[in-house]
Design a protein around this motif. Structure first.
Motif, mmCIF file in Angstrom:
data_model
loop_
_atom_site.group_PDB
_atom_site.id
_atom_site.type_symbol
_atom_site.label_atom_id
_atom_site.label_comp_id
_atom_site.label_asym_id
_atom_site.label_seq_id
_atom_site.Cartn_x
_atom_site.Cartn_y
_atom_site.Cartn_z
ATOM 1 N N UNK A 1 0.949 -0.964 -0.079
ATOM 2 C CA UNK A 1 -0.157 -0.069 -0.047
ATOM 3 C C UNK A 1 1.001 1.331 0.013
ATOM 4 N N UNK A 2 0.231 2.257 -0.626
ATOM 5 C CA UNK A 2 1.368 3.522 -0.874
ATOM 6 C C UNK A 2 0.644 4.680 0.022
ATOM 7 N N UNK A 3 -0.448 4.245 0.656
ATOM 8 C CA UNK A 3 -0.907 5.335 1.359
ATOM 9 C C UNK A 3 -0.340 5.854 2.701
ATOM 10 N N UNK A 4 -0.761 6.932 3.244
ATOM 11 C CA UNK A 4 0.026 7.408 4.407
ATOM 12 C C UNK A 4 -0.823 7.620 5.638
ATOM 13 N N UNK A 5 -0.346 7.367 6.866
ATOM 14 C CA UNK A 5 -0.882 7.996 7.982
ATOM 15 C C UNK A 5 -0.381 9.051 8.847
ATOM 16 N N UNK A 6 -1.174 9.827 9.217
ATOM 17 C CA UNK A 6 -0.875 10.943 9.948
ATOM 18 C C UNK A 6 -1.197 10.898 11.486
ATOM 19 N N UNK A 7 -0.533 11.234 12.342
ATOM 20 C CA UNK A 7 -0.739 11.175 13.852
ATOM 21 C C UNK A 7 -0.560 12.649 14.234
ATOM 22 N N UNK A 8 -1.427 13.130 15.108
ATOM 23 C CA UNK A 8 -1.583 14.553 15.688
ATOM 24 C C UNK A 8 -1.835 14.468 17.141
ATOM 25 N N UNK A 9 -1.065 15.049 17.808
ATOM 26 C CA UNK A 9 -0.970 15.080 19.385
ATOM 27 C C UNK A 9 -1.092 16.567 19.624
ATOM 28 N N UNK A 10 -2.254 17.054 19.925
ATOM 29 C CA UNK A 10 -2.576 18.590 19.987
ATOM 30 C C UNK A 10 -2.534 18.964 21.402
ATOM 31 N N UNK A 82 -4.695 8.516 4.268
ATOM 32 C CA UNK A 82 -5.643 7.710 4.269
ATOM 33 C C UNK A 82 -6.401 7.527 5.672
ATOM 34 N N UNK A 83 -5.565 7.755 6.620
ATOM 35 C CA UNK A 83 -6.070 7.896 7.905
ATOM 36 C C UNK A 83 -5.110 8.961 8.939
ATOM 37 N N UNK A 84 -5.977 9.615 9.722
ATOM 38 C CA UNK A 84 -5.215 10.611 10.685
ATOM 39 C C UNK A 84 -5.524 10.080 12.153
ATOM 40 N N UNK A 85 -4.738 9.931 13.173
ATOM 41 C CA UNK A 85 -4.728 9.420 14.261
ATOM 42 C C UNK A 85 -4.677 10.485 15.171
ATOM 43 N N UNK A 86 -5.616 10.754 16.247
ATOM 44 C CA UNK A 86 -5.536 11.651 17.118
ATOM 45 C C UNK A 86 -5.329 11.174 18.466
ATOM 46 N N UNK A 132 -10.984 18.954 8.042
ATOM 47 C CA UNK A 132 -11.099 20.038 6.798
ATOM 48 C C UNK A 132 -9.955 19.721 5.898
ATOM 49 N N UNK A 133 -8.829 19.203 6.429
ATOM 50 C CA UNK A 133 -7.609 19.332 5.537
ATOM 51 C C UNK A 133 -7.825 17.902 4.790
ATOM 52 N N UNK A 134 -8.376 16.786 5.632
ATOM 53 C CA UNK A 134 -8.272 15.537 4.921
ATOM 54 C C UNK A 134 -9.684 14.964 4.787
ATOM 55 N N UNK A 135 -10.605 15.425 4.092
ATOM 56 C CA UNK A 135 -12.045 15.244 4.187
ATOM 57 C C UNK A 135 -12.403 13.700 3.890
ATOM 58 N N UNK A 136 -11.493 13.076 3.308
ATOM 59 C CA UNK A 136 -11.920 11.737 2.952
ATOM 60 C C UNK A 136 -10.985 10.779 3.861
ATOM 61 N N UNK A 137 -10.209 11.373 4.699
ATOM 62 C CA UNK A 137 -9.406 10.289 5.503
ATOM 63 C C UNK A 137 -10.056 9.727 6.605
ATOM 64 N N UNK A 138 -9.931 8.627 7.276
ATOM 65 C CA UNK A 138 -10.533 8.210 8.190
ATOM 66 C C UNK A 138 -9.894 8.827 9.700
ATOM 67 N N UNK A 139 -10.758 9.435 10.424
ATOM 68 C CA UNK A 139 -10.189 10.100 11.586
ATOM 69 C C UNK A 139 -10.679 9.051 12.884
ATOM 70 N N UNK A 140 -9.278 8.853 13.559
ATOM 71 C CA UNK A 140 -9.370 7.915 14.507
ATOM 72 C C UNK A 140 -8.826 8.422 15.846
ATOM 73 N N UNK A 141 -9.524 8.495 16.997
ATOM 74 C CA UNK A 141 -9.237 8.818 18.303
ATOM 75 C C UNK A 141 -8.750 7.539 18.978
ATOM 76 N N UNK A 142 -7.531 8.285 19.651
ATOM 77 C CA UNK A 142 -6.948 7.209 20.684
ATOM 78 C C UNK A 142 -6.826 7.690 22.093
ATOM 79 N N UNK A 143 -7.380 7.024 23.010
ATOM 80 C CA UNK A 143 -7.684 7.757 24.390
ATOM 81 C C UNK A 143 -6.505 7.657 25.195
ATOM 82 N N UNK A 144 -6.163 8.522 26.177
ATOM 83 C CA UNK A 144 -5.208 8.340 27.301
ATOM 84 C C UNK A 144 -5.652 7.630 28.332
ATOM 85 N N UNK A 145 -6.986 7.623 28.474
ATOM 86 C CA UNK A 145 -7.799 7.056 29.498
ATOM 87 C C UNK A 145 -8.004 5.511 29.281
ATOM 88 N N UNK A 146 -7.930 5.112 28.003
ATOM 89 C CA UNK A 146 -8.432 3.887 27.702
ATOM 90 C C UNK A 146 -7.414 2.653 28.293
#
Length: 387
Positions: A1-10, A82-86, A132-146
């Motif tokens: 697969x040539x797709x990319x994953x972006x992770x964001x920690x705000x 393809x996916x953005x993880x937060x 808004x930046x990646x309207x077709x990407x899968x947005x996944x939340x990863x929780x510090x409490x999980x």
């Protein structure tokens, strides 16, 4: 697969990111952060060679994400994100796994803003910007409490009327992504510690300690909010609740004023009156700086002892986080009085930030945490059905 994953920690003043090649085992391409959001913003970036840093304009998290997007676009090489993880600090009482960030989920997560005011609102604003930046990407939340969602009941409840527990007032625990990574990494490096009793000290601007048994969180120093437990850069850590009642009655302090004091004016900053930065305090000759460090060390040492009691022993102690990974002095001071747990410091190894810094019967390790890898792995798993 040539797709990319972006992770964001705000966070409140920074946005960390990492870019990965998608696949069963995501491989990092680049990482960095925009820091100083709102004033004197800068962009730190690493791709292959040494880090580079330069000034940028970023008045909020949306601006920061636009800076990141501009910089990573050439690295996409025509492939889509393809996916953005937060990283989402608070997932509430039910979420124990990564979750797609639909509108309904976002609305629910916003109800936890008051429980993590330094993080949750900024986490969610970054999600909206990423949509808004990646309207077709899968947005996944990863929780510090999980990671902490399966605590024994007695480690979750407070001794207040039980109806409040049913309303969600419980010990949630935080820094779960870090603990998830470290508890798995130590098993990869030291297979003999699989299913053993680990105490992990995540020491940074936010700080907590977690007791892990058989790969599962048993107890954490953080509780209902990220205020509890250890003193942090600007957060108080554990307090007698009577103090707050006293300040309300005698000083007339409002909930808003107390919140600001506890989150922004306390911890290392409040104790020293100098700085919230441990490196600054270590370099200072001021007695107030020494006092702040000694209190921090005392509390860490005390909580390690409490976690050992919770686990009925300890098979390894692991340090991570900015202070835990980089401050040989703080680690040495913490370990100094832990001989009763079979913990003894190898001074030379500690001074050079080696992986193994103990020489007693109980292993002591420094493992750099990697929350971004945990997030990227979660996104990769979520993308499988799409392929």
């Amino acid at each position: 697969m040539g797709q990319r994953i972006l992770t964001v920690n705000a966070g409140s003043s920074s946005v960390k990111f990492a870019l990965y090649k998608s696949g069963e085992d995501p491989r990092m391409i680049a990482r960095g952060l925009v820091q100083g959001i709102g004033s004197n913003s800068s962009f730190k970036f690493k791709h292959g060679g040494p880090d580079s840093t330069h000034s940028v304009k970023a008045s909020n998290q949306t601006d920061a994400l636009m800076v990141i997007l501009e910089r990573i676009t050439p690295l996409l090489e025509g492939q889509e994100v393809a996916g953005v993880g937060h990283r989402i600090v608070h997932g509430g009482p039910l979420r124990a796994t990564p979750t797609e960030l639909t509108d309904d989920v976002m609305a629910d997560l916003a109800t936890f803003n008051p429980l993590a005011p330094l993080h949750q609102p900024h986490n969610l604003s970054a999600v909206e910007a990423a949509k808004r930046a990646f309207p077709y990407a899968l947005q996944i939340g990863c929780f510090d409490t999980a990671f902490h969602r399966n605590h024994p009941w007695e480690n979750d409840i407070y001794a207040i009327p039980r109806r409040f527990y049913k309303q969600g007032i419980k010990r949630y625990g935080f820094h779960g992504l870090s603990y998830d990574y470290v508890s798995h990494q130590i098993v990869r490096e030291r297979p003999e510690l699989r299913n053993k009793r680990l105490i992990i000290a995540h020491l940074g601007s936010g700080a907590s300690i977690c007791a892990v048994n058989n790969g599962h969180s048993i107890s954490s120093t953080m509780g209902f909010s990220p205020l509890d437990g250890l003193p942090m850069s600007t957060r108080s850590g554990q307090l007698d609740p009577g103090i707050l009642l006293y300040l309300m009655e005698t000083e007339g302090m409002s909930a808003k004023e107390l919140t600001h004091m506890l989150y922004h004016e306390s911890g290392l900053l409040g104790l020293s009156g100098l700085s919230a930065d441990m490196q600054v305090l270590e370099a200072s000759d001021a007695p107030e700086a020494k006092d702040a460090i000694e209190y921090f060390v005392y509390r860490v040492r005390r909580e390690i002892g409490a976690m050992a009691a919770t686990l009925s022993g300890i098979d390894a102690l692991i340090f991570c986080g900015g202070i835990g990974e980089n401050s040989a002095r703080i680690r040495a001071q913490i370990i100094d009085r832990l001989g009763y747990l079979g913990i003894e410091l190898d001074g030379d190894a500690n001074d050079c930030n080696a992986r193994d810094i103990g020489k007693g019967p109980t292993p002591v390790m420094v493992i750099p945490t990697d929350e971004e890898q945990v997030i990227a792995d979660a996104v990769a798993r979520a993308l499988i059905p799409r392929h």
